[in-house]
Design a protein around this motif. Structure first.
Motif, PDB file in Angstrom:
ATOM      1  N   ASN A  74       1.335 -10.580  -8.008  1.00 28.53           N
ATOM      2  CA  ASN A  74       2.616 -10.113  -8.568  1.00 28.53           C
ATOM      3  C   ASN A  74       3.003  -8.730  -8.048  1.00 28.53           C
ATOM      4  O   ASN A  74       3.516  -7.894  -8.789  1.00 28.53           O
ATOM      5  N   VAL A  75       2.729  -8.486  -6.772  1.00 27.72           N
ATOM      6  CA  VAL A  75       3.158  -7.247  -6.120  1.00 27.72           C
ATOM      7  C   VAL A  75       4.477  -7.553  -5.429  1.00 27.72           C
ATOM      8  O   VAL A  75       4.552  -8.430  -4.575  1.00 27.72           O
ATOM      9  N   ILE A  76       5.518  -6.842  -5.817  1.00 27.83           N
ATOM     10  CA  ILE A  76       6.845  -7.118  -5.271  1.00 27.83           C
ATOM     11  C   ILE A  76       7.199  -6.018  -4.279  1.00 27.83           C
ATOM     12  O   ILE A  76       7.645  -4.941  -4.649  1.00 27.83           O
ATOM     13  N   LEU A  77       6.948  -6.309  -3.002  1.00 24.90           N
ATOM     14  CA  LEU A  77       7.325  -5.399  -1.922  1.00 24.90           C
ATOM     15  C   LEU A  77       8.006  -6.220  -0.841  1.00 24.90           C
ATOM     16  O   LEU A  77       7.499  -7.274  -0.447  1.00 24.90           O
ATOM     17  N   ASP A  78       9.139  -5.736  -0.359  1.00 23.75           N
ATOM     18  CA  ASP A  78       9.811  -6.466   0.712  1.00 23.75           C
ATOM     19  C   ASP A  78       9.186  -6.090   2.061  1.00 23.75           C
ATOM     20  O   ASP A  78       8.369  -5.181   2.161  1.00 23.75           O
ATOM     21  N   ARG A  79       9.576  -6.825   3.111  1.00 22.64           N
ATOM     22  CA  ARG A  79       8.969  -6.622   4.424  1.00 22.64           C
ATOM     23  C   ARG A  79       9.259  -5.236   4.977  1.00 22.64           C
ATOM     24  O   ARG A  79       8.430  -4.635   5.645  1.00 22.64           O
ATOM     25  N   LYS A  80      10.440  -4.722   4.695  1.00 19.71           N
ATOM     26  CA  LYS A  80      10.808  -3.390   5.196  1.00 19.71           C
ATOM     27  C   LYS A  80       9.874  -2.338   4.605  1.00 19.71           C
ATOM     28  O   LYS A  80       9.350  -1.476   5.315  1.00 19.71           O
ATOM     29  N   SER A  81       9.645  -2.415   3.307  1.00 21.13           N
ATOM     30  CA  SER A  81       8.756  -1.453   2.651  1.00 21.13           C
ATOM     31  C   SER A  81       7.326  -1.595   3.146  1.00 21.13           C
ATOM     32  O   SER A  81       6.640  -0.601   3.397  1.00 21.13           O
ATOM     33  N   LEU A  82       6.869  -2.846   3.274  1.00 22.41           N
ATOM     34  CA  LEU A  82       5.513  -3.071   3.768  1.00 22.41           C
ATOM     35  C   LEU A  82       5.330  -2.498   5.170  1.00 22.41           C
ATOM     36  O   LEU A  82       4.311  -1.867   5.461  1.00 22.41           O
ATOM     37  N   ALA A  83       6.325  -2.715   6.042  1.00 26.30           N
ATOM     38  CA  ALA A  83       6.232  -2.204   7.408  1.00 26.30           C
ATOM     39  C   ALA A  83       6.203  -0.676   7.403  1.00 26.30           C
ATOM     40  O   ALA A  83       5.432  -0.060   8.153  1.00 26.30           O
ATOM     41  N   ASP A  84       7.012  -0.058   6.561  1.00 24.73           N
ATOM     42  CA  ASP A  84       7.046   1.396   6.478  1.00 24.73           C
ATOM     43  C   ASP A  84       5.703   1.941   5.993  1.00 24.73           C
ATOM     44  O   ASP A  84       5.170   2.899   6.546  1.00 24.73           O
ATOM     45  N   ILE A  85       5.144   1.296   4.972  1.00 27.82           N
ATOM     46  CA  ILE A  85       3.845   1.727   4.442  1.00 27.82           C
ATOM     47  C   ILE A  85       2.760   1.525   5.499  1.00 27.82           C
ATOM     48  O   ILE A  85       1.885   2.374   5.683  1.00 27.82           O
ATOM     49  N   ALA A  86       2.810   0.386   6.208  1.00 23.81           N
ATOM     50  CA  ALA A  86       1.790   0.094   7.215  1.00 23.81           C
ATOM     51  C   ALA A  86       1.795   1.137   8.328  1.00 23.81           C
ATOM     52  O   ALA A  86       0.739   1.522   8.824  1.00 23.81           O
ATOM     53  N   VAL A  87       2.976   1.597   8.721  1.00 25.22           N
ATOM     54  CA  VAL A  87       3.075   2.557   9.821  1.00 25.22           C
ATOM     55  C   VAL A  87       2.770   3.982   9.359  1.00 25.22           C
ATOM     56  O   VAL A  87       2.021   4.712  10.011  1.00 25.22           O
ATOM     57  N   ASN A  88       3.319   4.374   8.209  1.00 27.75           N
ATOM     58  CA  ASN A  88       3.237   5.774   7.793  1.00 27.75           C
ATOM     59  C   ASN A  88       2.095   6.098   6.839  1.00 27.75           C
ATOM     60  O   ASN A  88       1.668   7.251   6.760  1.00 27.75           O
ATOM     61  N   GLU A  89       1.602   5.118   6.086  1.00 24.72           N
ATOM     62  CA  GLU A  89       0.534   5.376   5.117  1.00 24.72           C
ATOM     63  C   GLU A  89      -0.544   4.295   5.229  1.00 24.72           C
ATOM     64  O   GLU A  89      -0.612   3.387   4.390  1.00 24.72           O
ATOM     65  N   PRO A  90      -1.393   4.364   6.227  1.00 22.22           N
ATOM     66  CA  PRO A  90      -2.392   3.303   6.433  1.00 22.22           C
ATOM     67  C   PRO A  90      -3.355   3.135   5.257  1.00 22.22           C
ATOM     68  O   PRO A  90      -3.777   2.024   4.969  1.00 22.22           O
TER      69      PRO A  90
END
Length: 164
Positions: A76-92
Protein backbone atom coordinates in the motif's frame (compact mmCIF):
# COMPACT_ATOMS: atom_id res chain seq x y z
CA UNK A 1 -8.34 30.80 -40.25
CA UNK A 2 -7.69 34.28 -41.53
CA UNK A 3 -4.73 34.97 -43.79
CA UNK A 4 -2.95 37.16 -41.21
CA UNK A 5 -3.28 34.51 -38.50
CA UNK A 6 -2.00 31.78 -40.86
CA UNK A 7 1.04 33.81 -41.91
CA UNK A 8 1.73 34.69 -38.27
CA UNK A 9 1.71 30.98 -37.34
CA UNK A 10 3.88 30.15 -40.40
CA UNK A 11 6.77 32.35 -39.28
CA UNK A 12 10.01 30.41 -39.45
CA UNK A 13 8.80 27.99 -42.13
CA UNK A 14 11.01 27.48 -45.17
CA UNK A 15 10.28 28.42 -48.78
CA UNK A 16 6.85 29.63 -49.87
CA UNK A 17 5.33 28.07 -46.76
CA UNK A 18 5.97 31.31 -44.92
CA UNK A 19 4.80 33.76 -47.63
CA UNK A 20 2.06 32.18 -49.73
CA UNK A 21 -1.21 31.97 -47.73
CA UNK A 22 -2.51 28.83 -49.48
CA UNK A 23 0.67 26.83 -48.91
CA UNK A 24 1.13 28.32 -45.46
CA UNK A 25 -2.42 27.25 -44.48
CA UNK A 26 -1.67 23.59 -45.35
CA UNK A 27 1.65 23.65 -43.55
CA UNK A 28 0.18 25.33 -40.46
CA UNK A 29 -2.66 22.77 -40.33
CA UNK A 30 -0.17 19.92 -40.46
CA UNK A 31 2.05 21.60 -37.86
CA UNK A 32 -0.93 21.96 -35.51
CA UNK A 33 -1.77 18.27 -35.99
CA UNK A 34 1.79 17.30 -35.10
CA UNK A 35 1.72 19.60 -32.08
CA UNK A 36 -1.54 18.04 -30.83
CA UNK A 37 -0.22 14.49 -31.30
CA UNK A 38 3.19 15.19 -29.82
CA UNK A 39 1.81 16.75 -26.66
CA UNK A 40 0.53 13.26 -25.86
CA UNK A 41 3.64 11.47 -27.13
CA UNK A 42 5.78 13.63 -24.84
CA UNK A 43 3.90 12.30 -21.81
CA UNK A 44 4.45 8.69 -23.00
CA UNK A 45 8.16 9.28 -23.53
CA UNK A 46 8.64 10.80 -20.10
CA UNK A 47 6.78 7.91 -18.45
CA UNK A 48 8.94 5.38 -20.28
CA UNK A 49 12.09 7.28 -19.21
CA UNK A 50 10.96 7.15 -15.57
CA UNK A 51 10.28 3.43 -15.88
CA UNK A 52 13.77 2.83 -17.34
CA UNK A 53 15.38 4.76 -14.48
CA UNK A 54 13.38 2.94 -11.81
CA UNK A 55 14.10 -0.42 -13.45
CA UNK A 56 17.84 0.27 -13.50
CA UNK A 57 17.86 1.34 -9.86
CA UNK A 58 15.70 -1.63 -8.86
CA UNK A 59 18.02 -4.14 -10.56
CA UNK A 60 20.89 -2.78 -8.47
CA UNK A 61 18.96 -4.09 -5.46
CA UNK A 62 18.30 -7.51 -6.99
CA UNK A 63 14.69 -7.03 -8.06
CA UNK A 64 12.86 -6.41 -11.30
CA UNK A 65 10.70 -3.38 -12.05
CA UNK A 66 7.49 -5.44 -12.19
CA UNK A 67 8.29 -7.07 -8.86
CA UNK A 68 8.90 -3.66 -7.30
CA UNK A 69 5.58 -2.28 -8.52
CA UNK A 70 3.76 -5.42 -7.35
CA UNK A 71 5.44 -5.22 -3.95
CA UNK A 72 4.58 -1.55 -3.57
CA UNK A 73 0.94 -2.33 -4.37
CA UNK A 74 0.94 -5.10 -1.75
CA UNK A 75 2.54 -2.76 0.80
CA UNK A 76 0.00 0.00 0.00
CA UNK A 77 2.79 2.42 -0.92
CA UNK A 78 1.38 4.99 -3.31
CA UNK A 79 4.18 6.50 -5.37
CA UNK A 80 3.95 7.33 -9.05
CA UNK A 81 6.73 6.55 -11.54
CA UNK A 82 7.92 10.16 -11.65
CA UNK A 83 8.43 10.26 -7.89
CA UNK A 84 10.09 6.85 -7.84
CA UNK A 85 12.50 7.89 -10.60
CA UNK A 86 13.35 11.11 -8.77
CA UNK A 87 13.97 9.24 -5.51
CA UNK A 88 16.04 6.58 -7.31
CA UNK A 89 18.31 9.20 -8.89
CA UNK A 90 18.61 11.73 -6.06
CA UNK A 91 18.16 9.67 -2.86
CA UNK A 92 19.53 6.13 -3.31
CA UNK A 93 19.26 5.30 0.41
CA UNK A 94 15.57 6.16 0.49
CA UNK A 95 15.03 4.14 -2.65
CA UNK A 96 16.77 1.16 -1.02
CA UNK A 97 14.27 1.44 1.86
CA UNK A 98 11.38 1.48 -0.61
CA UNK A 99 12.74 -1.61 -2.36
CA UNK A 100 13.18 -3.44 0.94
CA UNK A 101 9.60 -2.59 1.93
CA UNK A 102 8.33 -3.95 -1.39
CA UNK A 103 10.46 -7.10 -0.98
CA UNK A 104 9.08 -7.68 2.54
CA UNK A 105 5.50 -7.31 1.30
CA UNK A 106 6.10 -9.89 -1.45
CA UNK A 107 7.77 -12.33 0.94
CA UNK A 108 4.95 -11.89 3.45
CA UNK A 109 2.29 -12.63 0.87
CA UNK A 110 4.03 -15.55 -0.83
CA UNK A 111 5.84 -17.11 2.15
CA UNK A 112 5.57 -20.90 2.25
CA UNK A 113 6.40 -23.19 5.11
CA UNK A 114 8.88 -26.01 4.59
CA UNK A 115 6.10 -28.59 4.91
CA UNK A 116 4.13 -26.94 2.09
CA UNK A 117 7.24 -26.91 -0.13
CA UNK A 118 7.92 -30.61 0.57
CA UNK A 119 4.29 -31.46 -0.19
CA UNK A 120 4.51 -29.55 -3.45
CA UNK A 121 7.66 -31.49 -4.44
CA UNK A 122 5.89 -34.80 -3.72
CA UNK A 123 2.93 -33.74 -5.85
CA UNK A 124 5.24 -32.76 -8.71
CA UNK A 125 7.04 -36.12 -8.53
CA UNK A 126 3.72 -38.01 -8.56
CA UNK A 127 2.53 -36.00 -11.55
CA UNK A 128 5.75 -36.77 -13.41
CA UNK A 129 5.36 -40.53 -12.77
CA UNK A 130 1.74 -40.40 -13.96
CA UNK A 131 2.79 -38.56 -17.11
CA UNK A 132 5.49 -41.15 -17.86
CA UNK A 133 3.01 -44.01 -17.39
CA UNK A 134 0.51 -42.30 -19.69
CA UNK A 135 3.17 -41.87 -22.37
CA UNK A 136 4.12 -45.57 -22.07
CA UNK A 137 0.48 -46.66 -22.45
CA UNK A 138 0.02 -44.37 -25.42
CA UNK A 139 3.07 -45.91 -27.11
CA UNK A 140 1.70 -49.43 -26.49
CA UNK A 141 -1.67 -48.45 -27.94
CA UNK A 142 -0.01 -47.01 -31.02
CA UNK A 143 1.92 -50.25 -31.59
CA UNK A 144 -1.21 -52.40 -31.19
CA UNK A 145 -3.29 -50.19 -33.45
CA UNK A 146 -0.60 -50.23 -36.15
CA UNK A 147 -0.78 -54.01 -36.41
CA UNK A 148 -3.10 -55.81 -38.81
CA UNK A 149 -6.88 -55.37 -38.30
CA UNK A 150 -8.20 -57.34 -35.36
CA UNK A 151 -11.07 -59.77 -35.35
CA UNK A 152 -13.99 -59.73 -32.95
CA UNK A 153 -12.05 -61.38 -30.11
CA UNK A 154 -9.12 -58.96 -30.47
CA UNK A 155 -11.43 -55.94 -30.30
CA UNK A 156 -13.13 -57.36 -27.20
CA UNK A 157 -9.74 -57.92 -25.53
CA UNK A 158 -8.68 -54.32 -26.32
CA UNK A 159 -11.95 -52.96 -24.89
CA UNK A 160 -11.51 -55.01 -21.71
CA UNK A 161 -7.99 -53.70 -21.21
CA UNK A 162 -8.78 -50.05 -21.92
CA UNK A 163 -7.22 -49.77 -25.38
CA UNK A 164 -10.39 -48.93 -27.29
Amino acid sequence: MRKDKVLELAKGFRGRGKNCPKIAARKVDKALQYAYRDRRVKKREWRSLWIVRVNAATREHGMLYGQLVHGLNLANVILDRKSLADIAVNEPQSFADIVSRARMAIEEKYSWTLAEKANLEKMKAADELKRQEDEKLAAERAVLMAQKPLGRRGRLWMEEHGFA
